[in-house]
Motif scaffolding. Structure first.
Motif, PDB file in Angstrom:
ATOM      1  N   VAL A 113      -8.147  17.457 -47.664  1.00 12.49           N
ATOM      2  CA  VAL A 113      -9.391  16.779 -47.285  1.00 12.49           C
ATOM      3  C   VAL A 113     -10.458  17.827 -46.979  1.00 12.49           C
ATOM      4  CG1 VAL A 113     -10.489  15.283 -45.584  1.00 12.49           C
ATOM      5  CG2 VAL A 113      -8.205  14.739 -46.424  1.00 12.49           C
ATOM      6  N   VAL A 126     -13.668   8.704 -39.451  1.00 11.07           N
ATOM      7  CA  VAL A 126     -12.497   8.758 -40.323  1.00 11.07           C
ATOM      8  C   VAL A 126     -12.063  10.219 -40.378  1.00 11.07           C
ATOM      9  CG1 VAL A 126     -11.650   8.488 -42.687  1.00 11.07           C
ATOM     10  CG2 VAL A 126     -13.159   6.755 -41.684  1.00 11.07           C
ATOM     11  N   LEU A 127     -10.857  10.498 -39.928  1.00  8.74           N
ATOM     12  CA  LEU A 127     -10.374  11.872 -39.812  1.00  8.74           C
ATOM     13  C   LEU A 127     -11.412  12.755 -39.115  1.00  8.74           C
ATOM     14  CD1 LEU A 127      -8.638  12.292 -43.309  1.00  8.74           C
ATOM     15  CD2 LEU A 127      -7.598  11.642 -41.142  1.00  8.74           C
ATOM     16  N   ALA A 146      -7.738  17.338 -53.951  1.00 10.53           N
ATOM     17  CA  ALA A 146      -8.323  16.110 -53.396  1.00 10.53           C
ATOM     18  C   ALA A 146      -7.389  15.646 -52.277  1.00 10.53           C
ATOM     19  CB  ALA A 146      -8.416  15.056 -54.493  1.00 10.53           C
ATOM     20  N   PRO A 147      -7.852  14.719 -51.408  1.00 13.76           N
ATOM     21  CA  PRO A 147      -6.991  14.285 -50.305  1.00 13.76           C
ATOM     22  C   PRO A 147      -5.612  13.856 -50.775  1.00 13.76           C
ATOM     23  CG  PRO A 147      -9.197  13.464 -49.980  1.00 13.76           C
ATOM     24  CD  PRO A 147      -9.189  14.124 -51.332  1.00 13.76           C
ATOM     25  N   GLY A 148      -4.589  14.521 -50.278  1.00 15.76           N
ATOM     26  CA  GLY A 148      -3.211  14.136 -50.541  1.00 15.76           C
ATOM     27  C   GLY A 148      -2.658  14.514 -51.902  1.00 15.76           C
ATOM     28  N   TYR A 154      -8.895  19.565 -41.850  1.00 15.07           N
ATOM     29  CA  TYR A 154      -7.992  18.772 -42.685  1.00 15.07           C
ATOM     30  C   TYR A 154      -7.778  19.380 -44.073  1.00 15.07           C
ATOM     31  CZ  TYR A 154      -8.457  15.336 -39.000  1.00 15.07           C
ATOM     32  OH  TYR A 154      -8.435  14.703 -37.787  1.00 15.07           O
ATOM     33  N   ALA A 201      -6.251   7.307 -45.294  1.00 15.29           N
ATOM     34  CA  ALA A 201      -6.873   7.939 -44.126  1.00 15.29           C
ATOM     35  C   ALA A 201      -6.512   7.210 -42.831  1.00 15.29           C
ATOM     36  CB  ALA A 201      -8.389   8.006 -44.302  1.00 15.29           C
ATOM     37  N   PRO A 244      -1.791  10.782 -42.690  1.00 15.37           N
ATOM     38  CA  PRO A 244      -2.446  10.165 -43.852  1.00 15.37           C
ATOM     39  C   PRO A 244      -1.715  10.425 -45.179  1.00 15.37           C
ATOM     40  CG  PRO A 244      -4.029  11.418 -42.547  1.00 15.37           C
ATOM     41  CD  PRO A 244      -2.667  11.760 -42.026  1.00 15.37           C
ATOM     42  N   GLU A 258     -10.649  27.654 -37.180  1.00 17.75           N
ATOM     43  CA  GLU A 258     -11.043  26.268 -37.435  1.00 17.75           C
ATOM     44  C   GLU A 258     -10.090  25.574 -38.389  1.00 17.75           C
ATOM     45  OE1 GLU A 258     -15.009  26.620 -38.936  1.00 17.75           O
ATOM     46  OE2 GLU A 258     -15.868  26.855 -36.929  1.00 17.75           O
ATOM     47  N   GLU A 259      -9.533  26.333 -39.286  1.00 14.23           N
ATOM     48  CA  GLU A 259      -8.726  25.699 -40.317  1.00 14.23           C
ATOM     49  C   GLU A 259      -7.778  26.711 -40.944  1.00 14.23           C
ATOM     50  OE1 GLU A 259     -10.299  22.424 -43.525  1.00 14.23           O
ATOM     51  OE2 GLU A 259     -11.607  23.146 -41.964  1.00 14.23           O
ATOM     52  N   PHE A 299      -2.003   8.737 -50.236  1.00 16.96           N
ATOM     53  CA  PHE A 299      -2.951   9.083 -49.173  1.00 16.96           C
ATOM     54  C   PHE A 299      -3.623   7.832 -48.651  1.00 16.96           C
ATOM     55  CE2 PHE A 299      -7.185  10.080 -47.597  1.00 16.96           C
ATOM     56  CZ  PHE A 299      -6.926  11.135 -46.735  1.00 16.96           C
ATOM     57  N   ARG A 325     -15.845  17.121 -41.795  1.00 20.46           N
ATOM     58  CA  ARG A 325     -14.443  16.940 -41.398  1.00 20.46           C
ATOM     59  C   ARG A 325     -13.783  18.298 -41.302  1.00 20.46           C
ATOM     60  NH1 ARG A 325     -15.218  12.905 -44.548  1.00 20.46           N
ATOM     61  NH2 ARG A 325     -15.421  11.231 -43.059  1.00 20.46           N
ATOM     62  N   VAL A 326     -13.664  18.815 -40.097  1.00 14.30           N
ATOM     63  CA  VAL A 326     -13.135  20.167 -39.933  1.00 14.30           C
ATOM     64  C   VAL A 326     -11.657  20.085 -39.578  1.00 14.30           C
ATOM     65  CG1 VAL A 326     -13.325  22.293 -38.592  1.00 14.30           C
ATOM     66  CG2 VAL A 326     -15.388  21.024 -39.222  1.00 14.30           C
ATOM     67  N   LEU A 353     -14.209   9.087 -49.181  1.00 10.35           N
ATOM     68  CA  LEU A 353     -13.773   9.055 -47.783  1.00 10.35           C
ATOM     69  C   LEU A 353     -14.959   8.836 -46.847  1.00 10.35           C
ATOM     70  CD1 LEU A 353     -11.311  11.943 -46.874  1.00 10.35           C
ATOM     71  CD2 LEU A 353     -10.955   9.508 -46.585  1.00 10.35           C
TER      72      LEU A 353
END
Lengths: 232, 321
Positions: free
Chosen positions: B27, B125-126, A140-142, B22, A201, A206, A46-47, A199, B19-20, B137
């Motif tokens: 994220v 979003v994403l 955190a994002p980015g 990212y 989105a 992003p 998944e990731e 960042f 949100r899977v 977010l």
């Protein structure tokens, strides 16, 4: 050559960890393995989340052999051979980021310079000297974790984190330097600020930076901004 | 197809399964803190399991249906009223245009998930409609406020006009965090705990701090200590990880946790108990018990299987109706 440990993190995740160390060549291995796993398109993954010296795999254990307890082992046996492959150094682009150091933009600069027995100008010069490498995006994002901070500038985190750190703050935490992409709580020392938008989105991709990119900080006096130029 | 928010409640947010994919750009997942409850509520109104619904916390919102729609609530026991009439949770109901849905405070636990037929149809979003309050977010990156209008997607043709008259038994799906010890898998740094701290961890209760949120449950109790200070490099994290910051008070990571962090990891809450983490209310006293990985896997699979079977059963009954 170091061989990593495989450690389950709960039922559906696996950590591949080399050493608890911030090191450019270890980090290159992390990203090489991340790329190899992504390229292998293994089922149920998944990731893939690269860290400094470790890699997280989130997966659906039902794809890895009925009995979940064996899933971690099954996944490990598929990944281990990938570790024998050659790993190229990370490559990326070079970005210059304009930073306004000190004052309201870097409220911790003077005290931090003082704690290191450095003049604030000398401190800033040392922060701007290296070409940093983006090791990973996280927290955190980015948020870019940057490798290459001058040893003289390493600083233990603040004993009490700030509830709100303004977006664009350039900060030092331990042996690391980074940039807060948005307003966040944070325990790093704030030495300056940039207006660059790390960042968004809605942007593709992003994040402005990716692992392997290199960053140079350029001190400015006026309103902080950013310029992106090749070469350094 | 719209639902209007008349009052936001304490902390109501739009959530799907998160949100899977990212994590590599920092994220996190966010998403419903109890995914089973959201999936079951969605099944009851004929939605896909991962349709976006509303997560409500401790004190629920007041909502007005601008158009008729089926809805269902699963999770903590809230008293719900539709135009003043008391309704059962864990079953499907139908609201008419102009109906007002109210929630009182949760009688126990902390959170419940409201599914609306068609799902909340805000732009992704994403890849997700979830609100991540910590990262700011999502299509609605904050808690719900009066005046918010939530568009609903097209409902499936099930359930039909008349809402089904049966409900789910909540007992397998709802339990509070303090109902029994939380099952803990040993973490990387557990062996570094002082013997006394290890005893405290396995024997004494910890209070859920009022500073807890969707990022983490923060626990008050006898501070835990390592035998010597640990140097950790930031590493990727997952929900359920129990971190021990220098102040000795454990934190259990929830859906909005930072993607990576550098505090030592003393354990991971078994997946079977994640739904109970969502039900921890401030002041509740939680305990821990260590379990083996094999046991944790078995319990997770059992719960997964029970959920799939129940959702298939719901689908069949809705088709028959």
């Amino acid at each position: 050559m170091s061989w990593p440990q495989f450690e389950p993190l709960g039922e559906c995740s696996l950590i591949v960890r080399w050493e608890q160390k911030i090191d450019q060549s270890l980090n290159a291995r992390v990203h090489a393995l991340a790329r190899a796993i992504a390229a292998a398109a293994l089922p149920g993954i998944e990731e893939i989340v690269p860290g400094y010296a470790s890699l997280l795999l989130r997966f659906d254990p039902t794809y890895w052999g009925g009995q979940c307890a064996h899933a971690h082992e099954a996944l490990r046996s598929r990944i281990e051979p990938m570790l024998r492959q050659a790993y190229p150094a990370l490559s990326g682009e070079i970005l210059e980021i304009e930073v306004r150091y000190g004052g309201a933009d870097g409220p911790d600069l003077v005290a931090l310079a003082d704690a290191h027995g450095l003049d604030p100008h000398e401190f800033v010069a040392r922060h701007c000297a290296p070409t940093y490498q983006v090791a990973m995006l996280g927290f955190a994002p980015g948020f870019p974790y940057l490798l290459g901070l001058d040893v003289r500038l390493h600083s233990p985190r603040r004993s009490t984190p700030r509830v709100r750190v303004p977006a664009g703050s350039v900060a030092i935490g331990g042996a690391q330097t980074g940039i807060y992409p948005s307003e966040l709580p944070g325990g790093w020392h704030l030495i300056g600020r940039t207006r660059i938008r790390l960042f968004d989105a809605a942007r593709k991709p992003p994040c402005l930076l990716k692992p392997g990119d290199r960053v140079r900080f350029v001190p400015i006096d006026g309103p902080a901004g950013a310029s992106s130029e090749p070469g350094a | 197809m719209t639902v209007s928010v008349l009052a936001g409640g304490l902390c109501s947010t739009v959530q799907d399964l998160g949100r899977v994919g990212y994590g590599a750009i920092g994220v996190g997942r966010a998403g419903a803190l109890d995914q089973d409850a959201l999936c079951l509520a969605n099944s009851l109104v004929g939605n896909a399991p991962g349709a976006a619904g509303m997560e409500i916390t401790l004190a629920g919102p007041r909502l007005k249906f601008e158009t008729g729609a089926a809805f269902a609530l699963c999770g903590a026991p809230f008293d719900i009223r539709l135009d003043g009439r008391s309704l059962e949770a864990w079953r499907s109901h139908r609201a008419f245009a102009g109906s007002v849905l109210e929630f009182t405070q949760a009688r126990s636990g902390a959170r419940a998930w409201l599914a609306l037929a068609g799902g909340i149809d805000l732009p992704c979003v994403l890849g997700s409609r979830s609100t991540d309050l910590n990262a700011g977010l999502g299509p609605l990156p904050r808690t719900l406020n009066p005046g918010d209008r939530l568009p609903l997607g097209a409902p499936s043709d099930r359930p039909k006009e008349n809402a089904p008259r049966w409900s789910l038994d909540p007992r397998p799906w709802f339990a509070t965090a303090d109902a029994s010890p939380l099952r803990l898998l040993p973490g990387r740094d557990l062996p570094q705990l002082e013997q006394r701290s290890l005893d405290v961890l396995c024997r004494q209760p910890f209070r859920i701090s009022a500073t807890s949120n969707r990022v983490a449950l923060r626990l008050d109790g006898d501070p835990l200590q390592f035998r010597h200070s640990l140097e950790c490099v930031s590493e990727p994290l997952v929900e359920g990880v129990v971190q021990l910051p220098p102040d000795g008070r454990p934190m259990i990571l929830l859906g909005e946790h930072p993607v990576s962090g550098g505090y030592p990891c003393i354990g991971i809450i078994a997946a079977v108990d994640h739904a109970r983490l969502a039900q921890a209310r401030p002041g509740a006293a939680v305990r821990f018990t260590l379990i083996s990985a094999a046991e944790a896997h078995r319990l997770r699979e059992e719960r997964q299987r029970a959920r799939s079977e129940l959702m298939a059963h719901i689908r069949r009954r809705l088709e028959q109706a």
